[in-house]
Structures are given as structure tokens and as C-alpha cells.
Design an enzyme around this catalytic site. Structure first.
Site, PDB file in Angstrom:
ATOM      1  N   CYS A  81       0.865  -1.183   0.000  1.00 34.00           N
ATOM      2  CA  CYS A  81       0.000   0.000   0.000  1.00 34.00           C
ATOM      3  C   CYS A  81       0.903   1.234   0.000  1.00 34.00           C
ATOM      4  CB  CYS A  81      -0.984  -0.008   1.171  1.00 34.00           C
ATOM      5  SG  CYS A  81      -0.246   0.172   2.814  1.00 34.00           S
ATOM      6  N   ASN A 111       2.548   1.476   4.073  1.00 31.69           N
ATOM      7  CA  ASN A 111       2.883   0.219   4.754  1.00 31.69           C
ATOM      8  C   ASN A 111       2.662   0.295   6.264  1.00 31.69           C
ATOM      9  OD1 ASN A 111       5.802  -1.901   5.202  1.00 31.69           O
ATOM     10  ND2 ASN A 111       3.734  -2.552   4.735  1.00 31.69           N
ATOM     11  N   ASP A 151      -7.865   3.378   1.648  1.00 36.13           N
ATOM     12  CA  ASP A 151      -6.963   3.736   2.729  1.00 36.13           C
ATOM     13  C   ASP A 151      -7.763   4.249   3.929  1.00 36.13           C
ATOM     14  OD1 ASP A 151      -4.879   4.579   4.347  1.00 36.13           O
ATOM     15  OD2 ASP A 151      -3.840   5.650   2.742  1.00 36.13           O
ATOM     16  N   CYS A 154      -1.014   0.731   7.290  1.00 33.47           N
ATOM     17  CA  CYS A 154      -2.443   0.428   7.465  1.00 33.47           C
ATOM     18  C   CYS A 154      -2.849  -0.842   6.717  1.00 33.47           C
ATOM     19  CB  CYS A 154      -3.316   1.603   7.010  1.00 33.47           C
ATOM     20  SG  CYS A 154      -3.130   3.116   7.986  1.00 33.47           S
ATOM     21  N   ARG A 155      -3.104  -0.707   5.428  1.00 33.63           N
ATOM     22  CA  ARG A 155      -3.680  -1.816   4.664  1.00 33.63           C
ATOM     23  C   ARG A 155      -2.746  -2.997   4.462  1.00 33.63           C
ATOM     24  NH1 ARG A 155      -5.342   1.803  -0.297  1.00 33.63           N
ATOM     25  NH2 ARG A 155      -3.376   2.752   0.372  1.00 33.63           N
ATOM     26  N   SER A 156      -1.526  -2.747   3.987  1.00 35.88           N
ATOM     27  CA  SER A 156      -0.651  -3.885   3.671  1.00 35.88           C
ATOM     28  C   SER A 156      -0.202  -4.678   4.897  1.00 35.88           C
ATOM     29  CB  SER A 156       0.530  -3.464   2.796  1.00 35.88           C
ATOM     30  OG  SER A 156       1.305  -2.458   3.392  1.00 35.88           O
TER      31      SER A 156
END
Length: 158
Positions: free
Chosen positions: A13, A16, A130, A18-20
Site C-alpha cells: 500500500c 505500509n 486507505d 495500514c492496509r498492507s
């Protein structure tokens, strides 16, 4: 951090944090629960340099804790080596995808298949938005999307 196996996936993301790292933690737990984690090299990274060295967002960590998913990660940026050593690079949105494809074009021995993680979503939600400027509910939504996508990705690659 990343186990060495015959299969490999890098979740990506923007920052690096939050999402990933959520996708990485979810996939690692699923692979562990399925007894196949030793067959996988699993990691996550950023397209940007904004958060290098930082831990995952505290809201993402709280979400993972609520779901009993262990999360240990320090943000890093995607490297040229990642494009040559990972089988799959799965990202969260169109901006990540175009950044990765542009970076991948400069790599001679490109091995990675670069895709949106959302293509594996049985509910067909292609983009994982995000949650950084959002609420706890937005992190929960990211978690739920990652669970659906990672489950389908693991099944497709078992």
C-alpha cells in the site's frame, strides 16, 4: 519476519502502516491455521518513503488484536529485489498498481505478478480504500476485505 517457502507474496500500500500490514497479518494467520505457512514467504511494503521504520497504525493494531490476529511489522519501501524475488505483489488501489507497474518496468528480471488484492474478493470490491484519515470502522472494513481476499488468494494458490 518472512518465512522462506516455495511460494511468495508481498502486500503493498502507500505507507505500509495500514492496509498492507493488515493483509500480511491476515494472510500469515490463515496460512498458519491451514498448516501451510512454511511453504510461504510473506511480507508487506510501501510504494512511498513516508513511514519507513514505523510500526503499523495503532488503529490497525487494535483491530487485529480484537480479531486475535498477531501483527509484527516495521514499514519498509518496495525494493527492486522484491520484483525479482516475490511471485505475487498484491496491492490495494489503482495508485499503488500504477506506481508498482512503473517501478517494475525498470527491473530486468521481473518475476512478480503485480495485481490488485481486490481481484480475489468474492464480493467484487476491487479497491481496498486507505483508512488512514478514517475511523475504527474503516479499519474494520479493511480487515474484512483482507479476510475475504486472502482466503480466496490462499485457496487459489494451494
Amino acid at each position: 519476519m518472512a518465512a522462506t517457502g516455495s511460494k511468495s507474496v508481498l502486500f503493498v500500500c502507500l505507507g505500509n502502516i495500514c492496509r498492507s500490514p493488515i493483509a500480511e497479518a491476515v494472510f500469515r494467520k490463515m496460512a498458519t491455521d491451514a498448516g501451510v505457512v512454511d511453504k510461504w514467504r510473506i511480507d508487506s511494503a510501501a510504494t512511498s518513503t513516508y513511514e519507513i521504520g514505523n510500526p503499523p497504525d495503532y488503529r490497525g493494531q487494535a483491530c487485529m488484536k480484537r480479531h486475535g490476529v498477531p501483527m509484527r511489522h516495521v514499514a519498509r519501501q518496495v525494493t527492486k529485489d522484491d520484483f525479482m524475488s516475490f511471485e505475487y505483489i498484491l496491492c490495494m488501489d489503482e495508485s499503488n498498481l500504477s506506481d508498482l507497474k512503473r517501478k517494475g518496468n525498470s527491473v530486468k528480471n521481473l518475476k512478480a505478478k503485480i495485481e490488485l488484492l481486490g481481484i480475489y474478493d468474492p464480493q467484487k470490491q476491487l479497491i481496498i480504500s486507505d483508512p488512514y484519515y478514517g475511523s475504527d470502522e474503516d479499519f474494520e472494513k479493511v480487515y474484512e476485505q483482507c479476510v475475504r481476499c486472502c482466503k480466496a488468494f490462499l485457496e487459489a494458490n494451494s
